[in-house]
Design an enzyme around this catalytic site. Structure first.
Site, short mmCIF file in Angstrom:
data_model
loop_
_atom_site.label_atom_id
_atom_site.label_comp_id
_atom_site.label_asym_id
_atom_site.label_seq_id
_atom_site.Cartn_x
_atom_site.Cartn_y
_atom_site.Cartn_z
N ASP A 12 31.76 37.93 38.08
CA ASP A 12 31.20 38.36 36.80
C ASP A 12 30.91 39.86 36.80
O ASP A 12 30.70 40.45 35.75
CB ASP A 12 29.89 37.60 36.53
CG ASP A 12 29.28 37.94 35.18
OD1 ASP A 12 30.01 37.88 34.17
OD2 ASP A 12 28.08 38.26 35.14
N ARG A 59 26.10 42.05 41.92
CA ARG A 59 26.41 43.46 41.69
C ARG A 59 27.84 43.74 42.11
O ARG A 59 28.31 43.27 43.14
CB ARG A 59 25.46 44.37 42.49
CG ARG A 59 24.04 44.43 41.94
CD ARG A 59 23.98 45.18 40.61
NE ARG A 59 22.62 45.30 40.11
CZ ARG A 59 22.05 44.45 39.27
NH1 ARG A 59 22.73 43.38 38.87
NH2 ARG A 59 20.82 44.65 38.84
N HIS A 119 30.66 40.49 32.91
CA HIS A 119 29.24 40.75 33.17
C HIS A 119 28.34 40.00 32.18
O HIS A 119 27.57 40.60 31.43
CB HIS A 119 28.95 42.26 33.11
CG HIS A 119 27.76 42.66 33.94
ND1 HIS A 119 27.71 43.81 34.65
CD2 HIS A 119 26.58 42.02 34.18
CE1 HIS A 119 26.53 43.91 35.27
NE2 HIS A 119 25.84 42.83 35.00
N GLU A 122 33.24 49.01 35.89
CA GLU A 122 33.22 48.22 34.66
C GLU A 122 33.37 49.13 33.45
O GLU A 122 32.79 50.22 33.42
CB GLU A 122 31.91 47.43 34.57
CG GLU A 122 31.76 46.42 35.70
CD GLU A 122 30.48 45.59 35.60
OE1 GLU A 122 29.70 45.79 34.65
OE2 GLU A 122 30.27 44.73 36.47
N ILE A 155 16.80 34.40 41.97
CA ILE A 155 18.04 33.82 41.44
C ILE A 155 18.68 32.91 42.49
O ILE A 155 19.06 31.77 42.19
CB ILE A 155 19.00 34.94 40.99
CG1 ILE A 155 18.40 35.73 39.84
CG2 ILE A 155 20.36 34.34 40.58
CD1 ILE A 155 19.18 36.97 39.45
#
Length: 527
Positions: A254, A230, A279, A259, A150
């Site tokens: 994000d 993360r 997310h 969460e 990524i």
């Protein structure tokens, strides 16, 4: 005909692929007890994050050959239970790479041009251009923390936009960084020089709250931070304070430590200084299609007797070969983990030497297991028996395979040597009765110790008092020694001491150990 159970919502294209070779039953939202009841009927199970495949479910799955997770994470599958049962577990490690990278870039641009707030302003009837004067990313410095798949794609796009690239990744070679177009630097320099910092690292003990108040104090007041990796790698309270006081200019998140994001989170109160999304890194139509196709094709292949390409346990081995090599794979992974920590940081090469009867076996699986262990500290759950070789190649690790059938100290043994940031180190291990793993040498000093979770290794002069001094020092810090062994080649020469500990060493003790007279060096290892 084979039967496949799909227990979570999967794109139809995946179901169509499975239907070519099997009867597909889609049963979403099954309670665990119902899944246990019906799973014996099925040859394959396809899931996403909603289904938790527990040991109880796996034990009931008498016909199951493969579990496919349409996504990256497999923490909702009991991998050891599946492996013991002979069930292949696969995922889609690259299915959402582009989606995650593009979301990080989207967050960077949205934050720079105040897109969310400007959008809301226009929708409420305003036309306030002066309040949303942004900044350009062109010629700005982007610091990329974590240069994996990524991070590498983010780098490629950012470079095309005219950004200058810095990267921090202790497990990436300079050659690989040069190929990507990044200047490889230490973390402090990246923090101080970057206009934007984007995080692409896993959450581990080492990365937890890596970005904290101390780090924010080093950043430029105009700097902006992006995290689509993360939750937990950023101290969110410290980030809110840094944004509120103007210590840094902006952030875009994000992912979060908890969460969904708590209703009373201070991050919600920062207005245009922060962009928040729920997310969404992998939430694109293409990513959902890609992971469905990827995993469905792997399930199809396994049902047809072909190997899976992204298995997270032990793929591609016939049962008779697996039965013979399985104990040696665990030995290889343990030794790889050990030598990787002794060598430290970025490893340049790994020499894998198969000895005794092991020299007459297929080396591929043993080498892969060694690499999996070597990379486990850096990549955690992201490295597996399929991608270990690829990950090593991307990090510029040169792998050397040798065989020596003349070594007969043990029926079969394995010798690994690695060169890393802390120097060149080697370990040898063997299997005793009942496949008990023993470490039989460290840096060519003979020892005979079982691996334990917490270990301390010292290199010292073999003189009276060393062992007592180390024991007393650990005792003062309330560290309990489970076992101790010394390996030496000659009396009063160099020696290695291996201590098995009940608990990890408290911070700061290693520096005190190295100060002990006669100690040349010391290393802690967690297996």
């Amino acid at each position: 005909m084979s039967k496949v159970l799909v227990s979570d919502s999967i794109d139809q294209v995946g179901i169509d692929i499975l239907s070519q070779v099997a009867q597909v039953d889609v049963k979403i939202g099954l309670p665990p007890e119902e899944l246990v009841r019906i799973i014996p009927e099925y040859d394959a199970l396809m899931i996403r994050s909603g289904t938790h495949v527990t040991q109880e479910i796996i034990e009931a799955a008498n016909n199951l050959k493969i579990i496919g997770r349409a996504g990256v994470g497999v923490d909702n599958v009991d991998i050891p239970a599946a492996t013991r049962k002979g069930i292949v577990v696969v995922n889609s490690p690259q299915g959402n790479t582009i989606a995650a990278a593009e979301h990080a870039l989207t967050m960077m641009l949205s934050m720079s041009r105040y897109v969310p707030d400007a959008n809301q302003s226009v929708k409420t009837g305003q036309w306030d251009r002066k309040s949303f004067v942004g900044v350009e990313v062109y010629k700005k410095t982007l610091g990329i923390v974590g240069l994996g798949k990524i991070g590498s794609h983010v780098a490629a796009v950012a470079k095309a936009m005219g950004m200058k690239l810095l990267a921090y990744d202790p497990f990436i070679s300079q050659e690989r960084a040069d190929q990507i177009g990044c200047r490889l630097v230490d973390l402090d320099l990246l923090i101080q020089e970057s206009d934007y910092i984007t995080l692409h690292i896993p959450k581990t003990k080492e990365t937890y709250h890596l970005f904290n108040a101390e780090v924010f104090a080093k950043m430029k007041p105009t700097a902006r931070l992006i995290n689509c990796a993360r939750g937990g790698v950023i101290d969110e309270t410290a980030l809110a304070d840094a944004l509120r006081t103007g210590q840094i200019a902006g952030a875009a998140l994000d992912v979060f430590e908890n969460e969904p994001l708590e209703a009373d989170s201070s991050l919600r109160e920062l207005g245009s200084k922060i962009v928040l999304t729920p997310h969404l890194g992998a939430s694109t139509e293409e990513a959902q299609v890609n992971v469905a196709i990827d995993v469905a094709e792997q399930i199809r292949d396994v049902l047809l007797g072909l190997p899976a390409r992204s298995a997270v346990n032990i793929p591609g081995l016939y049962p008779d070969v697996l039965e013979k090599l399985k104990p040696y794979l665990q030995l290889a992974e343990t030794l790889g983990n050990l030598v990787g920590q002794l060598a430290g940081g970025r490893v340049d090469f790994l020499d894998v030497r198969l000895q005794g009867e092991l020299a007459g076996t297929s080396s591929q699986a043993v080498v892969v297991a060694s690499l999996k262990g070597l990379l486990s500290q850096a990549l955690r759950e992201r490295v597996n028996y399929v991608n270990a070789g690829i990950e090593a190649k991307e990090r510029g690790i040169r792998v050397i395979e040798t065989r020596d059938a003349s070594v007969t100290d043990y029926t079969g043994s394995l010798h690994l040597e690695a060169k890393g940031s802390l120097g060149t180190h080697s370990v040898t291990g063997a299997l005793l009765g009942d496949h008990e793993i023993r470490i039989t040498s460290v840096d060519d000093f003979p020892i005979n110790v079982p691996p334990t979770r917490y270990m301390l290794f010292t290199l010292h002069r073999d003189v009276p008092g060393i062992i007592g001094n180390i024991g007393s020092l650990l005792g003062r810090f309330n560290v309990n020694i489970a076992s101790m062994q010394v390996g030496r080649k000659i009396v009063r020469g160099e020696a290695v001491m291996v201590l098995s500990l009940d608990d990890p060493l408290p911070e700061g003790i290693l520096a005190e150990i190295i100060k002990v007279s006669g100690i040349r060096d010391a290393y802690t290892v967690t297996l």
